[in-house]
Motif scaffolding. Sequence first.
Motif, mmCIF file in Angstrom:
data_model
loop_
_atom_site.group_PDB
_atom_site.id
_atom_site.type_symbol
_atom_site.label_atom_id
_atom_site.label_comp_id
_atom_site.label_asym_id
_atom_site.label_seq_id
_atom_site.Cartn_x
_atom_site.Cartn_y
_atom_site.Cartn_z
ATOM 1 N N ILE A 14 -14.585 -81.249 9.735
ATOM 2 C CA ILE A 14 -14.037 -80.565 10.910
ATOM 3 C C ILE A 14 -12.724 -79.862 10.561
ATOM 4 C CG2 ILE A 14 -13.046 -80.909 13.206
ATOM 5 C CD1 ILE A 14 -15.083 -83.152 13.619
ATOM 6 N N LEU A 15 -11.851 -80.559 9.829
ATOM 7 C CA LEU A 15 -10.570 -79.952 9.462
ATOM 8 C C LEU A 15 -10.759 -78.777 8.504
ATOM 9 C CD1 LEU A 15 -8.219 -83.050 9.057
ATOM 10 C CD2 LEU A 15 -8.215 -81.346 10.886
ATOM 11 N N ALA A 16 -11.726 -78.897 7.593
ATOM 12 C CA ALA A 16 -11.990 -77.787 6.673
ATOM 13 C C ALA A 16 -12.508 -76.577 7.446
ATOM 14 C CB ALA A 16 -12.990 -78.220 5.603
ATOM 15 N N ALA A 17 -13.418 -76.824 8.415
ATOM 16 C CA ALA A 17 -13.959 -75.724 9.215
ATOM 17 C C ALA A 17 -12.879 -75.124 10.103
ATOM 18 C CB ALA A 17 -15.128 -76.230 10.061
ATOM 19 N N PHE A 244 -22.838 -79.816 18.038
ATOM 20 C CA PHE A 244 -22.278 -79.169 19.223
ATOM 21 C C PHE A 244 -20.817 -79.572 19.420
ATOM 22 C CE2 PHE A 244 -21.269 -79.152 23.778
ATOM 23 C CZ PHE A 244 -21.501 -77.811 24.074
ATOM 24 N N THR A 245 -20.548 -80.878 19.340
ATOM 25 C CA THR A 245 -19.169 -81.353 19.498
ATOM 26 C C THR A 245 -18.270 -80.771 18.422
ATOM 27 O OG1 THR A 245 -19.931 -83.424 20.485
ATOM 28 C CG2 THR A 245 -17.698 -83.400 19.585
ATOM 29 N N ASP A 246 -18.764 -80.755 17.184
ATOM 30 C CA ASP A 246 -17.970 -80.205 16.085
ATOM 31 C C ASP A 246 -17.696 -78.723 16.297
ATOM 32 O OD1 ASP A 246 -18.145 -82.699 15.007
ATOM 33 O OD2 ASP A 246 -19.483 -82.167 13.361
ATOM 34 N N GLY A 247 -18.722 -77.976 16.732
ATOM 35 C CA GLY A 247 -18.566 -76.545 16.934
ATOM 36 C C GLY A 247 -17.559 -76.213 18.021
ATOM 37 N N VAL A 248 -17.644 -76.928 19.148
ATOM 38 C CA VAL A 248 -16.706 -76.689 20.246
ATOM 39 C C VAL A 248 -15.288 -77.074 19.827
ATOM 40 C CG1 VAL A 248 -16.048 -77.398 22.575
ATOM 41 C CG2 VAL A 248 -18.449 -76.932 22.046
ATOM 42 N N THR A 249 -15.158 -78.188 19.102
ATOM 43 C CA THR A 249 -13.837 -78.619 18.621
ATOM 44 C C THR A 249 -13.213 -77.557 17.732
ATOM 45 O OG1 THR A 249 -14.493 -80.952 18.681
ATOM 46 C CG2 THR A 249 -12.602 -80.385 17.301
ATOM 47 N N ILE A 250 -14.000 -77.011 16.848
ATOM 48 C CA ILE A 250 -13.511 -75.984 15.924
ATOM 49 C C ILE A 250 -13.119 -74.716 16.685
ATOM 50 C CG2 ILE A 250 -14.207 -74.424 14.057
ATOM 51 C CD1 ILE A 250 -16.057 -76.856 13.159
ATOM 52 N N SER A 253 -9.939 -75.337 18.877
ATOM 53 C CA SER A 253 -8.756 -75.447 18.013
ATOM 54 C C SER A 253 -8.343 -74.091 17.476
ATOM 55 C CB SER A 253 -9.045 -76.406 16.848
ATOM 56 O OG SER A 253 -9.387 -77.691 17.313
ATOM 57 N N ASN A 254 -9.331 -73.329 17.052
ATOM 58 C CA ASN A 254 -9.066 -72.000 16.516
ATOM 59 C C ASN A 254 -8.451 -71.087 17.571
ATOM 60 O OD1 ASN A 254 -9.644 -69.555 14.704
ATOM 61 N ND2 ASN A 254 -10.858 -69.097 16.506
ATOM 62 N N THR A 255 -9.023 -71.102 18.771
ATOM 63 C CA THR A 255 -8.525 -70.249 19.847
ATOM 64 C C THR A 255 -7.116 -70.654 20.257
ATOM 65 O OG1 THR A 255 -10.793 -69.949 20.643
ATOM 66 C CG2 THR A 255 -9.012 -69.384 22.158
ATOM 67 N N PHE A 256 -6.877 -71.957 20.307
ATOM 68 C CA PHE A 256 -5.551 -72.461 20.655
ATOM 69 C C PHE A 256 -4.497 -71.942 19.681
ATOM 70 C CE2 PHE A 256 -2.340 -75.784 19.728
ATOM 71 C CZ PHE A 256 -1.655 -75.770 20.934
ATOM 72 N N VAL A 257 -4.796 -71.989 18.390
ATOM 73 C CA VAL A 257 -3.829 -71.529 17.393
ATOM 74 C C VAL A 257 -3.638 -70.014 17.473
ATOM 75 C CG1 VAL A 257 -3.352 -71.328 14.920
ATOM 76 C CG2 VAL A 257 -4.223 -73.470 15.849
#
Length: 445
Positions: A14-17, A244-250, A253-257
């Motif tokens: 998740i962190l790598a993605a 699905f959970t991993d994709g939404v998390t990524i 997180s990306n949008t937030f940054v």
Amino acid sequence: MVERETWATRVGFILAAIGSAVGLGNIWRFPFQTASSGGSAFLAVYLLAVVVIGIPALLAEFVIGRRTHLDAINAFKRLGRSQWLFVGALGIVGSFWTLSYYSVVGGWVIRYVVGSLNGNALVAPGDYFGAVSAGPEAVAFHAAFMLITVVIVALGIERGIELATKFMVPSIVVLLLGLAVFAATLPGAGQGYEFLFSFEPGAIASNASTVIPAAVGQALFSLSVGFSVMITYASYIGKDDNLFTDGVTIAVSNTFVGVLAGLVVLPLLATQTGNPGEGGPGAVFVAIPTALANLPLGRVVGVVFFLVVLIAALSSSISLLEAVTSYLVDQGLSRVPTAAGLGAIIFLLGVPSAWDTAWLSWFDGIAVALFLPITVLLVVVFVGWVMGRDAMDELRQGMGSDGIAPLWLWALRTVVLLAVIGVVALNLYDLFLTPEKGVYIVPPL
């Protein structure tokens, strides 16, 4: 036969993605695209694009990668669809192409770490950027950035990419939060917030041919969709992960940054120029040093800030190089010389962008306007209509509920497909039928 590498932990994946997504696309590209594409209108379309196109397309790439546990080209062969190999190849070419100029910007960041340390970057930021962004020094720092990228990828998945991104991602978020708080205290910062959040629906309609392709291209670019990166990264994970959970998390997180970076750069632009709409590729490299020049500890803050921007750049560049490296490693080649050889070729391809920023803009335009949306369109068609129920079954694995997978497949076949077709059509119209705007078709002379 050598056993294929895997992520040591799900958190590592998740962190790598997230690291691949949270890179220069957010901290460098998002603010200047927002500034030059209408501010709040751009943000609204960008957020919609992330939800409607970005997340479903991200999951489509995850499905291909995890189902096959192979690189982005051979994945299609294992799925029994060799005639679709070109889709993975197109994504890998896009990664190769993008990294060539992305590394040049990474070289700028290294130069700014040094320039902040000795104070030169803070004296006359505009002149400094003009001096270091092109020419022999830019070529040298482009080489240095590529070398660091090659070393990390050469170390492998667990010891290189996963270990590096576990440090990189938290560092990026912490520093950006601190800088956003600082930016909020500056006089005139309110103009930046107003520019970003004062939404006017009419602004989208009146500038649709410019805002929509730019925002969707940014959404795909920042999520690393269309580069075959997420196919590659997902090929190293197990069947019990909830895609699905991993994709939404990524995506979240990306949008937030990305928005957080906008909350830093746009207020600084408003403070320094009075006009947050004055963007361009050098926005981060001019606005930040200009603001830091007025701080007692400006040098220290500058070094730390650009060091974290460098970390963000590397977290994405290693994913772009890994997408290409993974294919050749799966063919039986040794990882270290493969990463080194590819790095050398990518460096040479990026020399024109390092020598003249007009070339960098041209390379960026080709990547975002052509490579990304066309590759995403092909992936959506393949996963939605060729894999079909097999894709839905793959997404179901690791999930506690079956309800999301059918909805995702339906959206992929209809809403996402139509949206991406519309974006591709707008891009082609913009590039080929409006010569005064289609600056990306002919390389700069």
